[in-house]
Design a protein around this motif. Structure first.
Motif, PDB file in Angstrom:
ATOM      1  N   PRO A  46       2.227   8.717  15.471  1.00 24.23           N
ATOM      2  CA  PRO A  46       1.634   8.266  14.526  1.00 24.23           C
ATOM      3  C   PRO A  46       0.805   7.198  13.404  1.00 24.23           C
ATOM      4  O   PRO A  46       1.567   7.221  12.481  1.00 24.23           O
ATOM      5  N   LEU A  47       0.126   6.642  13.080  1.00 25.53           N
ATOM      6  CA  LEU A  47      -0.677   5.428  12.355  1.00 25.53           C
ATOM      7  C   LEU A  47      -0.561   6.213  10.880  1.00 25.53           C
ATOM      8  O   LEU A  47      -0.126   5.360   9.271  1.00 25.53           O
ATOM      9  N   THR A  48      -0.747   7.787  11.001  1.00 23.26           N
ATOM     10  CA  THR A  48      -1.051   8.563   9.325  1.00 23.26           C
ATOM     11  C   THR A  48       0.494   8.724   9.243  1.00 23.26           C
ATOM     12  O   THR A  48       0.394   9.505   8.357  1.00 23.26           O
ATOM     13  N   SER A  49       1.377   8.714  10.095  1.00 19.52           N
ATOM     14  CA  SER A  49       2.334   9.067   9.371  1.00 19.52           C
ATOM     15  C   SER A  49       3.402   8.687   8.544  1.00 19.52           C
ATOM     16  O   SER A  49       2.965   7.612   7.633  1.00 19.52           O
ATOM     17  N   HIS A  50       4.104   9.667   7.678  1.00 17.26           N
ATOM     18  CA  HIS A  50       4.716   9.316   6.632  1.00 17.26           C
ATOM     19  C   HIS A  50       5.476   7.965   6.851  1.00 17.26           C
ATOM     20  O   HIS A  50       5.406   6.944   5.980  1.00 17.26           O
ATOM     21  N   ARG A  90      -0.170   3.386   0.034  1.00 18.46           N
ATOM     22  CA  ARG A  90      -0.366   3.285   1.580  1.00 18.46           C
ATOM     23  C   ARG A  90      -0.616   4.840   1.261  1.00 18.46           C
ATOM     24  O   ARG A  90      -0.884   5.203   2.568  1.00 18.46           O
ATOM     25  N   LEU A  91       0.062   5.329   1.172  1.00 19.62           N
ATOM     26  CA  LEU A  91       0.391   6.657   1.045  1.00 19.62           C
ATOM     27  C   LEU A  91      -0.307   7.267   0.935  1.00 19.62           C
ATOM     28  O   LEU A  91      -0.799   9.211   1.206  1.00 19.62           O
ATOM     29  N   ARG A 148       4.875   5.922   8.729  1.00 20.34           N
ATOM     30  CA  ARG A 148       5.271   4.458   9.069  1.00 20.34           C
ATOM     31  C   ARG A 148       3.821   3.899   7.710  1.00 20.34           C
ATOM     32  O   ARG A 148       3.853   2.816   7.371  1.00 20.34           O
ATOM     33  N   LEU A 149       3.536   4.851   6.490  1.00 17.83           N
ATOM     34  CA  LEU A 149       2.624   4.385   5.727  1.00 17.83           C
ATOM     35  C   LEU A 149       3.292   3.819   4.837  1.00 17.83           C
ATOM     36  O   LEU A 149       3.307   3.007   4.511  1.00 17.83           O
ATOM     37  N   GLU A 207      -2.430  10.394   3.183  1.00 13.50           N
ATOM     38  CA  GLU A 207      -2.027  11.078   3.743  1.00 13.50           C
ATOM     39  C   GLU A 207      -1.992  12.995   4.263  1.00 13.50           C
ATOM     40  O   GLU A 207      -1.747  12.986   3.507  1.00 13.50           O
ATOM     41  N   PRO A 208      -1.844  12.958   5.570  1.00  9.34           N
ATOM     42  CA  PRO A 208      -1.525  14.023   5.596  1.00  9.34           C
ATOM     43  C   PRO A 208      -0.703  15.292   5.115  1.00  9.34           C
ATOM     44  O   PRO A 208      -1.439  16.357   4.512  1.00  9.34           O
ATOM     45  N   MET A 251       3.630  14.415  11.147  1.00 13.95           N
ATOM     46  CA  MET A 251       2.972  14.372   9.749  1.00 13.95           C
ATOM     47  C   MET A 251       3.902  13.258   9.531  1.00 13.95           C
ATOM     48  O   MET A 251       3.872  11.817   8.657  1.00 13.95           O
TER      49      MET A 251
END
Length: 386
Positions: free
Chosen positions: A289-293, A349-350, A295-296, A353-354, A257
């Motif tokens: 992951p593309l959804t990681s904090h 972008r965030l 990276r976003l 996010e998970p 995450m």
């Protein structure tokens, strides 16, 4: 404003100016880690967060522009004295003490830094300042994952106090609140703290991860932090962390995450905290992951390079809520030239996010830091007020 309250404010301004001169008469050598008060910019923005802080917002109750000017002069005088140190002014044996005495008979030199900003609400029709509102300033909106409490949002003025010891920031808050009572009232305030880096490197937040690793450097401040007038747009976000739920999540899921190792702070494709993530080599997010904090928040592309922000975050602990859950989290502040092009671009972008399952923003606001106080004759907002 009644005559009594007006007299209180003007009298406090005169006393505060004198106290400030006492502080300036001391040693010209700042204490270790001290942030200079005078300058064209409020350079405390660039200082790493101290061990203890107070972040607060005030409602201005001055009745006209002249009284607002008196308020900002008094606020400047107190900030100048509290950062410079010295003996409080003598008021004789019949009046209340000029100082609470929490720090002893003299205020230590160079132990405190102060940041002061203005919210969009200061530029309503009360003081005739609408035409002078900083061009990018507005009220903080509610974002999709927010649970904002109006009692913890916005304000006419913002105040950030930083020091190594908790009594230093609390002493300063009491001093400022008392000295400016005729002109502004506390709207909300929260106490913050940082932890020593464990091990070396960036301090950790209460999720256990290092926070602030990829901040822009001082050489980038002109292009990313400072506005043309010497100010900066400040975002404050009060973010509760649902730590009791977070602590039940596996370490590997936590790291996915965030996008970093919890122990070292290294990106998941690196070995050390300062390693730069290699997103181009991982286009589908197999490693990070593309959804990681991380990276976003910062995709590290030429298109998003100018959207970076200077992050300044501290932890908070407000005890236990009415349901018996721990009430703790993050006091997130950041600084930039443009709210929409930087903070809000990152925030969009965030969205979703998970990590949003484990954090809940409940307060804060947008403010514009005044340009710095250049010399003893200057004061916060002087150019704004004309």
């Amino acid at each position: 404003m009644t005559l009594g309250r007006r007299a209180f404010l003007r009298g406090a301004a005169a006393a505060g100016a004198g106290a400030g001169l006492v502080g300036l008469s001391g040693s010209a050598t700042a204490a270790r880690g001290a942030v200079p008060f005078h300058g064209s910019r409020q350079t405390a923005v660039l200082a790493e967060p101290a061990r203890h802080s107070v972040v607060a917002a005030f409602d201005v109750v001055a009745e006209n522009r002249a009284e607002l000017t008196d308020l900002l002069k008094q606020l400047t005088a107190r900030a100048r004295f509290l950062t410079s140190g010295g003996a409080p002014a003598s008021v004789g044996i019949t009046g209340p003490p000029a100082d609470s005495g929490v720090l002893g008979p003299e205020v230590p030199e160079g132990q405190l830094s102060v940041l002061v900003g203005a919210g969009a609400s200061l530029f309503d029709d009360r003081y005739g300042l609408a035409a002078r509102k900083p061009p990018k300033l507005k009220q903080m909106p509610t974002f999709p994952d927010d649970a904002l409490d109006p009692q913890w949002c916005h304000g006419d003025l913002s105040l950030v106090l930083n020091a190594a010891e908790p009594d230093t920031v609390l002493h300063a808050l009491r001093d400022i609140a008392r000295s400016t009572r005729g002109g502004m009232q506390l709207r909300w305030k929260i106490d913050g703290f940082t932890s020593p880096p464990r091990p070396a490197g960036t301090p950790r937040n209460l999720l256990g991860f290092k926070d602030g690793t990829a901040n822009p450097g001082p050489s980038e401040a002109d292009s990313l932090v400072w506005t043309d007038d010497g100010g900066s747009y400040q975002v404050v976000r009060l973010i509760r962390m649902l730590v009791e739920f977070w602590d039940r999540v596996s370490l590997s899921e936590q790291e996915n995450m965030i996008g970093r190792r919890r122990d070292t702070g290294a990106p998941l494709d690196g070995a050390a905290e300062q390693d730069v993530p290699r997103y181009a080599e991982d286009p589908i997010g197999t490693v990070i992951p593309l959804t990681s904090h991380i990276r976003l928040a910062n995709p590290r592309t030429p298109q998003t390079d100018g959207q970076r922000i200077l992050r300044r975050a501290v932890n908070y602990d407000r005890g236990v809520d009415s349901n018996g859950n721990l009430d703790m989290g993050l006091v997130f502040t950041c600084y930039q030239r443009d709210l929409e092009q930087q903070f809000e671009a990152v925030q969009k972008r965030l969205a979703g996010e998970p990590l949003t399952d484990y954090v809940s923003p409940f307060g804060g606001g947008y403010f514009h830091l005044f340009p710095g106080v250049t010399d003893p004759a200057d004061h916060y907002g002087r150019a704004l007020l004309g």
